[in-house]
Write an enzyme that holds these catalytic residues in place. Structure first.
Site, PDB file in Angstrom:
ATOM      1  N   GLN A  99      -2.379  -3.282   4.035  1.00 47.32           N
ATOM      2  CA  GLN A  99      -0.984  -3.001   3.685  1.00 47.32           C
ATOM      3  C   GLN A  99      -0.905  -2.541   2.235  1.00 47.32           C
ATOM      4  O   GLN A  99       0.158  -2.170   1.758  1.00 47.32           O
ATOM      5  CB  GLN A  99      -0.146  -4.272   3.856  1.00 47.32           C
ATOM      6  CG  GLN A  99      -0.094  -4.756   5.275  1.00 47.32           C
ATOM      7  CD  GLN A  99       0.448  -6.172   5.341  1.00 47.32           C
ATOM      8  OE1 GLN A  99       1.649  -6.398   5.378  1.00 47.32           O
ATOM      9  NE2 GLN A  99      -0.442  -7.139   5.348  1.00 47.32           N
ATOM     10  N   VAL A 143      -1.439  -0.414  -1.238  1.00 47.57           N
ATOM     11  CA  VAL A 143      -1.382   1.002  -1.591  1.00 47.57           C
ATOM     12  C   VAL A 143      -2.258   1.284  -2.813  1.00 47.57           C
ATOM     13  O   VAL A 143      -2.264   2.395  -3.327  1.00 47.57           O
ATOM     14  CB  VAL A 143       0.086   1.443  -1.866  1.00 47.57           C
ATOM     15  CG1 VAL A 143       0.947   1.251  -0.629  1.00 47.57           C
ATOM     16  CG2 VAL A 143       0.696   0.709  -3.057  1.00 47.57           C
ATOM     17  N   ASP A 144      -2.997   0.270  -3.268  1.00 53.86           N
ATOM     18  CA  ASP A 144      -3.693   0.395  -4.563  1.00 53.86           C
ATOM     19  C   ASP A 144      -5.019   1.160  -4.501  1.00 53.86           C
ATOM     20  O   ASP A 144      -5.592   1.498  -5.536  1.00 53.86           O
ATOM     21  CB  ASP A 144      -3.915  -0.995  -5.189  1.00 53.86           C
ATOM     22  CG  ASP A 144      -4.684  -1.965  -4.282  1.00 53.86           C
ATOM     23  OD1 ASP A 144      -5.506  -1.522  -3.457  1.00 53.86           O
ATOM     24  OD2 ASP A 144      -4.460  -3.197  -4.417  1.00 53.86           O
ATOM     25  N   HIS A 155       0.700   1.376   4.608  1.00 52.54           N
ATOM     26  CA  HIS A 155       1.874   1.614   3.761  1.00 52.54           C
ATOM     27  C   HIS A 155       1.682   2.746   2.765  1.00 52.54           C
ATOM     28  O   HIS A 155       2.481   2.890   1.845  1.00 52.54           O
ATOM     29  CB  HIS A 155       2.265   0.317   3.045  1.00 52.54           C
ATOM     30  CG  HIS A 155       2.743  -0.749   3.990  1.00 52.54           C
ATOM     31  ND1 HIS A 155       2.805  -2.086   3.670  1.00 52.54           N
ATOM     32  CD2 HIS A 155       3.193  -0.662   5.283  1.00 52.54           C
ATOM     33  CE1 HIS A 155       3.264  -2.772   4.715  1.00 52.54           C
ATOM     34  NE2 HIS A 155       3.487  -1.927   5.698  1.00 52.54           N
ATOM     35  N   CYS A 164       6.348  24.689  -4.270  1.00 55.47           N
ATOM     36  CA  CYS A 164       7.746  25.058  -3.961  1.00 55.47           C
ATOM     37  C   CYS A 164       8.752  24.533  -4.992  1.00 55.47           C
ATOM     38  O   CYS A 164       9.929  24.872  -4.927  1.00 55.47           O
ATOM     39  CB  CYS A 164       8.130  24.583  -2.562  1.00 55.47           C
ATOM     40  SG  CYS A 164       8.455  22.823  -2.458  1.00 55.47           S
ATOM     41  N   THR A 168      -2.201 -11.963   3.066  1.00 53.91           N
ATOM     42  CA  THR A 168      -0.874 -11.408   3.389  1.00 53.91           C
ATOM     43  C   THR A 168       0.080 -12.528   3.768  1.00 53.91           C
ATOM     44  O   THR A 168      -0.322 -13.484   4.438  1.00 53.91           O
ATOM     45  CB  THR A 168      -0.938 -10.351   4.523  1.00 53.91           C
ATOM     46  OG1 THR A 168       0.402  -9.956   4.859  1.00 53.91           O
ATOM     47  CG2 THR A 168      -1.654 -10.840   5.765  1.00 53.91           C
ATOM     48  N   ASN A 210      -6.074 -17.498   2.993  1.00 53.55           N
ATOM     49  CA  ASN A 210      -4.880 -17.463   2.156  1.00 53.55           C
ATOM     50  C   ASN A 210      -4.735 -18.845   1.493  1.00 53.55           C
ATOM     51  O   ASN A 210      -4.927 -19.851   2.162  1.00 53.55           O
ATOM     52  CB  ASN A 210      -3.645 -17.169   3.051  1.00 53.55           C
ATOM     53  CG  ASN A 210      -2.444 -16.708   2.248  1.00 53.55           C
ATOM     54  OD1 ASN A 210      -2.081 -17.307   1.246  1.00 53.55           O
ATOM     55  ND2 ASN A 210      -1.818 -15.635   2.709  1.00 53.55           N
ATOM     56  N   PRO A 211      -4.372 -18.896   0.221  1.00 53.59           N
ATOM     57  CA  PRO A 211      -4.171 -20.215  -0.399  1.00 53.59           C
ATOM     58  C   PRO A 211      -2.964 -20.955   0.172  1.00 53.59           C
ATOM     59  O   PRO A 211      -2.864 -22.176   0.038  1.00 53.59           O
ATOM     60  CB  PRO A 211      -3.927 -19.895  -1.883  1.00 53.59           C
ATOM     61  CG  PRO A 211      -4.202 -18.447  -2.078  1.00 53.59           C
ATOM     62  CD  PRO A 211      -4.188 -17.788  -0.733  1.00 53.59           C
TER      63      PRO A 211
END
Ligand code: OAD
Length: 250
Positions: A102, A104-105, A120, A152, A190, A215-216
């Site tokens: 997910q 975008v980095d 994403h 353009c 996530t 996950n924590p």
């Protein structure tokens, strides 16, 4: 770290032919990229509707671009961490390994992962609002805000899925197909609240896959996951990898 669960995760992965990993902002947290939710989350400081929507961009493209420029700067200044690197390595370990993110980095690609399903979008890609063409531009800072299309002249926007927008059809279709076909699905970093991405592990579990959450914090997926490993991905993934190596030699 819970060594029993690390061992159990390695055991589930051993011999799995089709493995899928779904990552979220938490995989990049140890690199220094802020997450969206939680204590220091981006959405605590910034209102998503004012920045990450088509309406916000129409109202004030420069403001939206300034925010993305700030995020591009944060990402440019950091490095992939051991979690990203292990996932890149696992592409060669399993017969089939699909990495869905997910984020975008672009840190998975920088760690060496190829063919990442970026649900994403990608912060280094810009899209023409008139023609729909996508260009990669890694310059930071961009010479002029907001940037314009060189062919353009129309406004360029970040090639990122904003609230209220649909995901790229072929990408999400591939993500669902891989999840459905997987033997083991890892869900890493996530909060599992943004759909359709958050539906992928439930689809996998419904199709018989073993789901391992890293996950924590507990999430809405925790009750469904077969294993929940509480802790940081940058520590847990190398620990699983080490066990996997040991088991593979045994
Ligand atoms: P969130 O910020 O919602 O959740 C990050 C999760 O990572 C939390 O559950 C944390 O507990 C966990 N976490 C924190 N540090 C970690 C670590 N070191 N190791 C493992 N986990 C850790 O991020 P996402 O779930 O990715 O969408 O957010 C989903 C989407 O919401 C994002 O892609 C973004 C946002 O709006 C778009 O921009 C379209």
């Amino acid at each position: 770290m819970d060594e029993d669960n690390v061992g159990a995760a390695a055991e589930l992965l051993r011999g799995a032919e089709r493995v899928v990993a779904l990552t979220g902002a938490g995989i990049s947290a140890e690199s220094g990229v802020p997450t969206f939710r939680g204590q220091d989350g981006l959405w605590k400081t910034y209102r998503a509707q004012e920045l990450a929507t088509p309406e916000a961009f129409r109202a004030d493209p420069t403001l939206v671009w300034e925010w993305y420029e700030w995020r591009r700067g944060r990402v440019a200044a950091v490095e992939p961490n051991p979690g990203h690197r292990i996932l890149a390595r696992w592409a060669a370990v399993f017969r089939s390994f699909t990495l869905i993110t997910q984020n975008v980095d672009g840190l998975h690609a920088r760690a060496g992962s190829v063919d990442v399903l970026e649900l994403h979008g990608n912060i280094w890609k810009l899209r023409c609002t008139a023609e729909g063409t996508v260009v990669e531009d890694r310059r930071h800072p961009l010479p002029k805000l907001p940037p314009h299309c060189s062919s353009c002249g129309a406004l360029l926007r970040p090639h990122i899925v904003w609230f209220g927008e649909s995901l790229d059809g072929p990408t999400i279709t591939r993500a669902f197909a891989a999840s459905q076909a997987s033997n083991v699905m890892l869900v890493i970093g996530t909060s599992a609240v943004v759909h359709p991405a958050a539906s992928l592990p439930f689809t996998a579990a419904g199709s018989g896959a073993r789901v391992i959450e890293i996950n924590p914090e507990p999430t809405p997926l925790t009750a469904t996951a077969h294993l929940s490993l509480r802790g940081q991905a940058g520590l847990i993934l190398p620990a699983i990898d080490e066990r996997l190596g040991t088991l593979r030699q045994a």
